[in-house]
Design an enzyme around this catalytic site. Structure first.
Site, PDB file in Angstrom:
ATOM      1  N   GLU A  34      -4.833  -4.059   2.701  1.00  0.00           N
ATOM      2  CA  GLU A  34      -4.241  -2.837   2.143  1.00  0.00           C
ATOM      3  C   GLU A  34      -3.229  -2.239   3.116  1.00  0.00           C
ATOM      4  OE1 GLU A  34      -4.179  -2.291  -1.156  1.00  0.00           O
ATOM      5  OE2 GLU A  34      -6.368  -2.258  -1.103  1.00  0.00           O
ATOM      6  N   HIS A  35      -2.086  -1.872   2.589  1.00  0.00           N
ATOM      7  CA  HIS A  35      -0.982  -1.306   3.373  1.00  0.00           C
ATOM      8  C   HIS A  35      -0.479  -2.300   4.419  1.00  0.00           C
ATOM      9  CE1 HIS A  35      -0.969   2.664   1.509  1.00  0.00           C
ATOM     10  NE2 HIS A  35      -2.277   2.534   1.437  1.00  0.00           N
ATOM     11  N   GLY A 123      -4.398   2.847  -9.613  1.00  0.00           N
ATOM     12  CA  GLY A 123      -4.191   1.940  -8.481  1.00  0.00           C
ATOM     13  C   GLY A 123      -4.373   0.493  -8.873  1.00  0.00           C
ATOM     14  N   LEU A 124      -4.187   0.176 -10.157  1.00  0.00           N
ATOM     15  CA  LEU A 124      -4.332  -1.213 -10.616  1.00  0.00           C
ATOM     16  C   LEU A 124      -2.983  -1.789 -11.063  1.00  0.00           C
ATOM     17  CD1 LEU A 124      -7.701  -0.798 -12.572  1.00  0.00           C
ATOM     18  CD2 LEU A 124      -7.375  -1.641 -10.241  1.00  0.00           C
ATOM     19  N   SER A 126      -0.313  -0.730 -12.984  1.00  0.00           N
ATOM     20  CA  SER A 126       0.210  -0.733 -14.352  1.00  0.00           C
ATOM     21  C   SER A 126       1.737  -0.805 -14.313  1.00  0.00           C
ATOM     22  CB  SER A 126      -0.251   0.507 -15.113  1.00  0.00           C
ATOM     23  OG  SER A 126       0.133   1.667 -14.430  1.00  0.00           O
ATOM     24  N   SER A 127       2.364  -0.258 -13.281  1.00  0.00           N
ATOM     25  CA  SER A 127       3.825  -0.264 -13.260  1.00  0.00           C
ATOM     26  C   SER A 127       4.377  -1.666 -12.981  1.00  0.00           C
ATOM     27  CB  SER A 127       4.382   0.751 -12.271  1.00  0.00           C
ATOM     28  OG  SER A 127       3.803   0.586 -11.018  1.00  0.00           O
ATOM     29  N   GLU A 159      11.713  -0.901  -8.663  1.00  0.00           N
ATOM     30  CA  GLU A 159      10.761   0.149  -8.288  1.00  0.00           C
ATOM     31  C   GLU A 159      11.260   0.930  -7.056  1.00  0.00           C
ATOM     32  OE1 GLU A 159       6.932  -0.477  -9.247  1.00  0.00           O
ATOM     33  OE2 GLU A 159       6.215   1.287  -8.181  1.00  0.00           O
ATOM     34  N   ASP A 171       2.191  -6.057  -5.471  1.00  0.00           N
ATOM     35  CA  ASP A 171       1.841  -5.864  -6.885  1.00  0.00           C
ATOM     36  C   ASP A 171       2.684  -6.765  -7.786  1.00  0.00           C
ATOM     37  OD1 ASP A 171       0.419  -3.910  -5.629  1.00  0.00           O
ATOM     38  OD2 ASP A 171       1.579  -2.238  -6.427  1.00  0.00           O
ATOM     39  N   TYR A 220       3.201   7.955   0.506  1.00  0.00           N
ATOM     40  CA  TYR A 220       3.328   6.509   0.696  1.00  0.00           C
ATOM     41  C   TYR A 220       4.608   6.194   1.485  1.00  0.00           C
ATOM     42  CZ  TYR A 220       3.550   1.562  -0.569  1.00  0.00           C
ATOM     43  OH  TYR A 220       3.614   0.189  -0.529  1.00  0.00           O
TER      44      TYR A 220
HETATM   45  C1  GLA Z   1       0.622   0.197  -3.605  1.00  0.00           C
HETATM   46  C2  GLA Z   1       1.929  -0.527  -3.381  1.00  0.00           C
HETATM   47  C3  GLA Z   1       1.693  -1.895  -2.750  1.00  0.00           C
HETATM   48  C4  GLA Z   1       0.806  -1.798  -1.512  1.00  0.00           C
HETATM   49  C5  GLA Z   1      -0.431  -0.968  -1.805  1.00  0.00           C
HETATM   50  C6  GLA Z   1      -1.242  -0.700  -0.566  1.00  0.00           C
HETATM   51  O1  GLA Z   1      -0.131  -0.473  -4.558  1.00  0.00           O
HETATM   52  O2  GLA Z   1       2.619  -0.675  -4.603  1.00  0.00           O
HETATM   53  O3  GLA Z   1       2.929  -2.490  -2.442  1.00  0.00           O
HETATM   54  O4  GLA Z   1       1.517  -1.304  -0.437  1.00  0.00           O
HETATM   55  O5  GLA Z   1      -0.093   0.285  -2.384  1.00  0.00           O
HETATM   56  O6  GLA Z   1      -1.780  -1.873  -0.071  1.00  0.00           O
END
Ligand code: GLA
Length: 381
Positions: A34-35, A123-124, A126-127, A159, A171, A220
């Site tokens: 993550e991140h 956080g799944l 959708s975009s 995006e 994503d 973010y």
């Molecule tokens: C969002 C961003 C991804 C990633 C995550 C964190 O989903 O769209 O690119 O950075 O946060 O891991």
């Protein structure tokens, strides 16, 4: 009604004929990493069986006309006159057209319907699902070759530079390139991917706290800028290139917030690589432990968790059959992901939401999902 049937029927109601094609692109859940994507690091997400769908037929001019069935809204625009600020889903649609044209693609118009079942704001992704389903539609209508990696990058550009969220590539890559029954290791620098099969006796469960938080985008973008500042301190291209030893040696020279952020990213990259090894050996215990560590690091070092996510994770971790659990996605709200023994998953799904409700007063949602394939289409007529 499934979203596939929804776009198909919606199309028939609107145009009194069948669509030419249906496109589909899935959302994702991130197992670990993550991140790390915007730090040129590693991620291990999987595409889920919740997706965005488009039914379409080509037009002979440069007009695009799309009805979002879930919102009962229609967007109509000319490819020669793209303008921003249409609002939510329309920005993704127009942004993808813009990004494809930026790459020099000659686009044709099309018309159709759009629907999906990826929960929005959870956080799944959708975009990303929407972007890729739309990109697939543009490629079909314009007779363009489909290169999933290139399309993922184009959608990320939409995006980043049209919608204005500085997200990484995870994503879009997993929505475009995901594989059935597998997680996908992505090297976010080279964009190389490796399919990592999920053992039959392990289930991935998504636990939605139903909390959402505003201002996620600006936070973010700030996190990303902080990571870049640390990379710059080390004269490195990205945090991927900085080792834990280097960071420890410079601890006194960095502001404490930046130090903690970097420590998360550097240790998380290592955890992803170890997680792949664990998964390849079918070792749920080790993978679960790494997920638990990831959560701790996101909570204490990166500081993107929140109370309800921590509570969900603690409840899940204490449940029999749970190998490990962590928050997933950007954070600040939304979902946790848990790795659960297949034969205990029903009890897990029954117990965790009840305990969470008792503790927080919030009614959570549970999504049990299989790993699904990335962007696809079918020809209808
Ligand atoms: C969002 C961003 C991804 C990633 C995550 C964190 O989903 O769209 O690119 O950075 O946060 O891991």
């Amino acid at each position: 009604m499934t979203p596939r049937l929804n776009v198909l029927q919606g199309f028939q109601d609107q145009y009194s004929e069948k669509p030419r094609w249906i496109t589909r692109s899935p959302g994702r859940v991130n197992i670990i990493g993550e991140h790390t994507d915007y730090n040129a690091g590693f991620v291990l997400p999987m595409a889920i069986d919740y997706a965005a769908w488009v039914a379409l037929k080509p037009r002979s001019d440069r007009l695009v006309r799309v009805t979002a069935l879930d919102k009962d809204q229609t967007s109509e625009f000319s490819l020669d006159d793209l303008s921003k600020g249409q609002g939510d889903w329309q920005d993704y649609l127009i942004g993808v057209a813009w990004a494809l044209q930026q790459e020099g693609f000659e686009l044709n118009g099309w018309e159709g319907t759009l629907a999906g079942d990826v929960p929005i704001g959870a956080g799944l992704s959708s975009s990303a699902a929407l972007e890729l389903a739309v990109a697939r539609a543009f490629c079909l209508a314009s007779k363009l070759e489909w290169d999933p990696r290139r399309m993922a990058l184009i959608c990320q550009n939409a995006e980043n530079h049209w919608v204005g969220v500085n997200s990484g590539i995870m994503d879009q890559m997993v929505s475009a390139c995901g594989k059935e029954n597998s997680a996908l290791l992505i090297d976010c620098r080279s964009l190389e991917t490796r399919q990592v099969p999920l053992p039959d006796d392990i289930r991935v469960v998504i636990l939605d706290t139903t909390t959402r938080r505003g201002l996620v985008d600006s936070t973010y973008n700030e996190l990303r800028a902080q990571c870049e500042a640390v990379a710059c301190h080390f004269d490195a291209d990205a945090l991927r290139d900085v080792s834990l030893e280097q960071l420890l040696d410079s601890a006194g020279l960095l502001n404490i917030t930046l130090y903690h952020r970097a420590r998360h990213v550097i240790t998380e990259n290592q955890r992803v690589l170890e997680a792949v090894q664990a998964l390849e050996k079918g070792d749920g215990e080790s993978l679960g432990r790494l997920m638990n560590e990831s959560h701790r690091s996101l909570r204490d070092d990166y500081r993107v968790s929140r109370e309800e996510l921590d509570q969900m994770v603690e409840i899940a971790q204490a449940e029999p059959g749970c190998f490990g659990a962590r928050m997933t996605g950007a954070g600040f709200g939304g979902c946790a992901v848990a790795l659960v023994k297949a034969d205990l998953v029903e009890d897990f799904e029954y117990n965790v939401p009840r305990k969470f409700l008792r503790k927080t007063g919030l009614e959570p949602k549970v999504y049990l999902t299989e790993a699904s394939n990335g962007t696809s289409f079918e020809e209808i007529s």
